[in-house]
Every structure is written in C-alpha cells, then in structure tokens.
Design an enzyme around this catalytic site. Structure first.
Site, PDB file in Angstrom:
ATOM      1  CE  LYS A 189     -29.970 -44.698   9.167  1.00  0.00           C
ATOM      2  NZ  LYS A 189     -30.297 -45.938   9.984  1.00  0.00           N
TER       3      LYS A 189
HETATM    4  C1  LIG Z   1     -29.663 -47.184  10.714  1.00  0.00           C
HETATM    5  C2  LIG Z   1     -29.521 -48.428  10.274  1.00  0.00           C
HETATM    6  C3  LIG Z   1     -30.484 -49.520  10.860  1.00  0.00           C
HETATM    7  C4  LIG Z   1     -30.976 -49.601  12.090  1.00  0.00           C
HETATM    8  O1  LIG Z   1     -32.117 -48.753  11.991  1.00  0.00           O
HETATM    9  P1  LIG Z   1     -33.057 -48.395  13.395  1.00  0.00           P
HETATM   10  O2  LIG Z   1     -34.260 -47.758  12.941  1.00  0.00           O
HETATM   11  O3  LIG Z   1     -32.015 -47.669  14.325  1.00  0.00           O
HETATM   12  O4  LIG Z   1     -33.051 -49.873  14.148  1.00  0.00           O
HETATM   13  C5  LIG Z   1     -30.123 -50.873  10.018  1.00  0.00           C
HETATM   14  N1  LIG Z   1     -29.542 -50.857   9.053  1.00  0.00           N
HETATM   15  C6  LIG Z   1     -28.667 -49.780   8.625  1.00  0.00           C
HETATM   16  C7  LIG Z   1     -27.825 -50.205   7.294  1.00  0.00           C
HETATM   17  C8  LIG Z   1     -28.644 -48.784   9.277  1.00  0.00           C
HETATM   18  O5  LIG Z   1     -27.979 -47.823   8.757  1.00  0.00           O
END
Ligand SMILES: *Cc1c(COP(=O)(O)O)cnc(C)c1O
Length: 389
Positions: A189
């Site tokens: 991210k």
């Molecule tokens: C990565 C992601 C999540 C989950 O995030 P985590 O921190 O791994 O729990 C939720 N929604 C979307 C759209 C994502 O891309």
C-alpha cells in the site's frame, strides 16, 4: 519505440520505498526494550490524526480488523445488510459475513470504477444498515451522493480507504467524512508498516469501544500496566480481539507517514508518464481523469485492455508481461464471481455488468515510489512490445 532488450531483472509489483529513518526507528525500538503497543503507536496515531484531520485514530494490525470493528461498533449483525462494491478485495465483504450480516453488491460506474450511487439507492432494503464504499485505486468515491442515499435511509457509512490514505474529496481528506474509515498499511500500500491499519472516526464513544475491542476487551493498555505510572490490574470488559498494532510496526509508520506526500509526488510523476505513453494506444484505456476538486491517492495505475481487438485475454497479457520481467496486479476479479460468494449467495455472471467488464480487462502496472524513471520506461517498452505481437 526504441528497440530495447528485455529488462534483465524482474520488476516486483508493489515493492515499497523504505527509508533509512524507518530502519533506524525499528532498530531503536528493538533496543528500547518495548516492542508491543506503546509510545510509538501513540505517536503514529497522533501524527495520523493530524494528517487526516479527524478526531480519533486507532492503530490496528490491519485494515480488515478496522472494517470488522467498524461494523461491530455500529451494532451490525444477523439479518442486516451492508451494501458494497464487487470490485474490491475479499476482506471488504468477508468482514460483513464475520459479523453475521449479508453482503449486498451494487454495480460500479464503469468510468471511475467506484460504487454507482444510483445502483446503491436501488439496492437499499428495509434490512440495509450501512454502505461500505471502496475508494478504488485511490480515487475518492462520489461521497456527496453516497451520503445523501445514507441520510435518506438512515444508513451508516463505513469507508474502505485501503488505497486512499492521501485522497481528498472536495478538499476534505478521506478519513474525515464518513462515520468510520479504515486504512491499510499492508506491504504493497501507499504507506506500509509490514502489516497494519488505522480506523478513524469523529465519534469519541466509538473510538473508545474500538480501542478496547482491539485489545482483548481489557480495560487498560498493557504498556501502561507495566510502566512507571503504577501497577493497575486489568479487567475484561467484553470478549475483544487481538487487533492491536505494535511499536515495531508504528516505528515504520511514523516515518512512512512523514514521507507520504513526497512519495505521492513520485507516483504522480510516474502516473503522468504512463498517461502520456498510453494515451493514444488503440488497445488500452487509461484511467479516467480525476475531478479537479478531488485528489487521487495514486495507489494503482490500471489500464483496461481491449481484449477483443488485442486478440488476447487479460490473463495472457499478464503472462506475456511476466516473460518481459514486468510484474503486474489484478484489481479486482469481482467478488460475486468468487466461489464462496457465488455459492453462498447465489451470485452469477451478468448481475453486475460494469464490474465484470472491468474484471475481465483490468491490469495494474507497477506504481511504487521506489520505481526509477528507467523502471517506468521498461514497463512502457514491455507493454508496447507485448501488444505489437
Ligand atoms: C489491501 C486491502 C484491504 C485489506 O487490507 P489489510 O490491511 O491487508 O487488512 C481491504 N480492502 C482493499 C480494497 C484492499 O486493497
């Protein structure tokens, strides 16, 4: 295109930019004697509150945990419905199932790829309790229209801002608009803490409940129990979860947040280069321009492949890019087509045409702040070469 050879080493999709400050802070945390939830988490939360301009921010071990807790504090459970986008990661809908509620999908706008507010309005029933919009790729959803649907039907709004830490809607930062907003700091991210997340809200009572639920449902933070402030036995107030962030993760987060705007500028530059290179490509559709009143967090640069005219499927395109040593991603195969959702709720192909059209054609190209201009040129060269064949 210049006739360049194949890129010698594989370009990993979503590899993060980690600075020396993060590394030094992690080492300092290791030497400090306290690795758990403590002063670094507190600082990260305070910095994040200031960045987003929200009243409360609770650091967690994932965005998924944040979405789960958000639905819990809203009291959503058995028999309730939550409307969300099918074009998202599994976690967005999984948490709805975790609380015992039913996920209801509404189709997306084919241009923005975000929830279509009119489709949301049509999906509302007497059981609907919340709308869960996803700011896909970092593009803010049409919040005014979604909030209007929510207001009209008395629904809560929980935002999945996993892609959207830097996003703004009509000048307002995402995280300061809906009832509760969950951010992700997963390894790919815009801001990474290894694993991690943040839940923001303006509601003090919810924030307090989230804090307790995120740490076993006990009454005091562990680091305070063992600190110089004096011993306090803890009490179990409710059966909470193990969702807390640690100081080791916050050590990364503090410096990742400090460099968030600088990293965004790098990704904006790569974005412009991709736009320029692919604008006139007959087989690709580049991301729609962003409303000038909003700010896109530039998490994913996704192109849509004209699979009919290209004479190859999106999956074939991805395999061929891999042989050119370019890693890519798919965001996303619509959730209603995944086995569990199709079997459990009886979803079939044809129900959400825009989501399916995107799901068959979308490819995310590498867009990390770690990429050099040369890396971006390698991606462009590879895309042109694969599509020329
Ligand atoms: C990565 C992601 C999540 C989950 O995030 P985590 O921190 O791994 O729990 C939720 N929604 C979307 C759209 C994502 O891309």
């Amino acid at each position: 295109m210049k006739d360049k050879g194949r890129r010698p080493e594989f370009l990993i999709f979503g590899s993060p930019a980690i600075g020396e400050e993060e590394i030094a802070e992690v080492v300092a945390t290791l030497r400090s004697g306290w690795l758990g939830t403590g002063p670094r988490v507190q600082r990260f939360e305070a910095d994040f509150r200031a960045y987003v301009g929200c009243a409360h921010a609770v650091a967690l071990n994932s965005c998924t945990a944040g979405l789960h807790l958000a639905l819990e504090v809203l009291g959503i459970g058995l028999g309730d419905e939550v409307i969300t986008s099918p074009v998202t990661f599994s976690a967005t809908a999984n948490v709805i199932v975790h609380v015992g509620a039913t996920p209801v999908f509404a189709d997306v706008d084919p241009r923005t790829m975000n929830l279509d507010p009119e489709a949301v309005a049509r999906a509302v029933t007497s059981r609907t309790k919340a709308i869960l919009p996803v700011h896909l790729a970092g593009r803010p959803c049409d919040m005014d229209a979604l909030l209007e649907v929510a207001r009209r039907h008395g629904l809560a709004v929980v935002e999945d801002a996993a892609h959207a830490t830097e996003a703004r809607y009509r000048g307002r930062p995402i995280g300061s608009i809906g009832d509760l907003t969950a951010f992700s700091f997963y390894v790919t991210k815009n801001l990474v803490t290894g694993e991690g997340g943040m839940l923001t809200t303006q509601n003090a009572a919810w924030a307090e409940e989230i804090r307790i639920k995120a740490l076993h449902g006990i009454s005091r933070d562990a680091w305070k129990r063992y600190s110089a402030e004096g011993f306090q036995p803890y009490d179990t107030l409710l059966p909470g979860y193990k969702y807390n962030m640690t100081d080791l993760q916050a050590a990364l987060g503090i410096h990742q947040l400090a460099r968030l705007e600088t990293n965004l500028k790098v990704r904006e530059r790569h974005w412009r280069r991709y736009d320029e290179a692919f604008a006139d490509h007959p087989l690709l559709r580049t991301p729609a321009p962003v409303d000038t009143r909003d700010r896109h967090a530039r998490h994913l640069y996704t192109v849509l492949l004209d699979t009919e005219r290209a004479g190859m499927s999106r999956n074939e395109f991805i395999v061929r890019l891999k042989t050119e040593n370019i890693g890519t991603g798919i965001h996303f195969t619509p959730l209603h087509l995944h086995s569990y959702y199709a079997k459990t709720f009886g979803f079939t192909r044809g129900q959400f045409p825009a989501a399916e059209w995107i799901g068959d054609r979308t490819v995310s190209l590498p867009l990390s702040a770690k990429l050099t201009d040369e890396d971006v040129e390698d991606v462009i060269t590879a895309v042109f070469r694969v599509l020329e064949r």
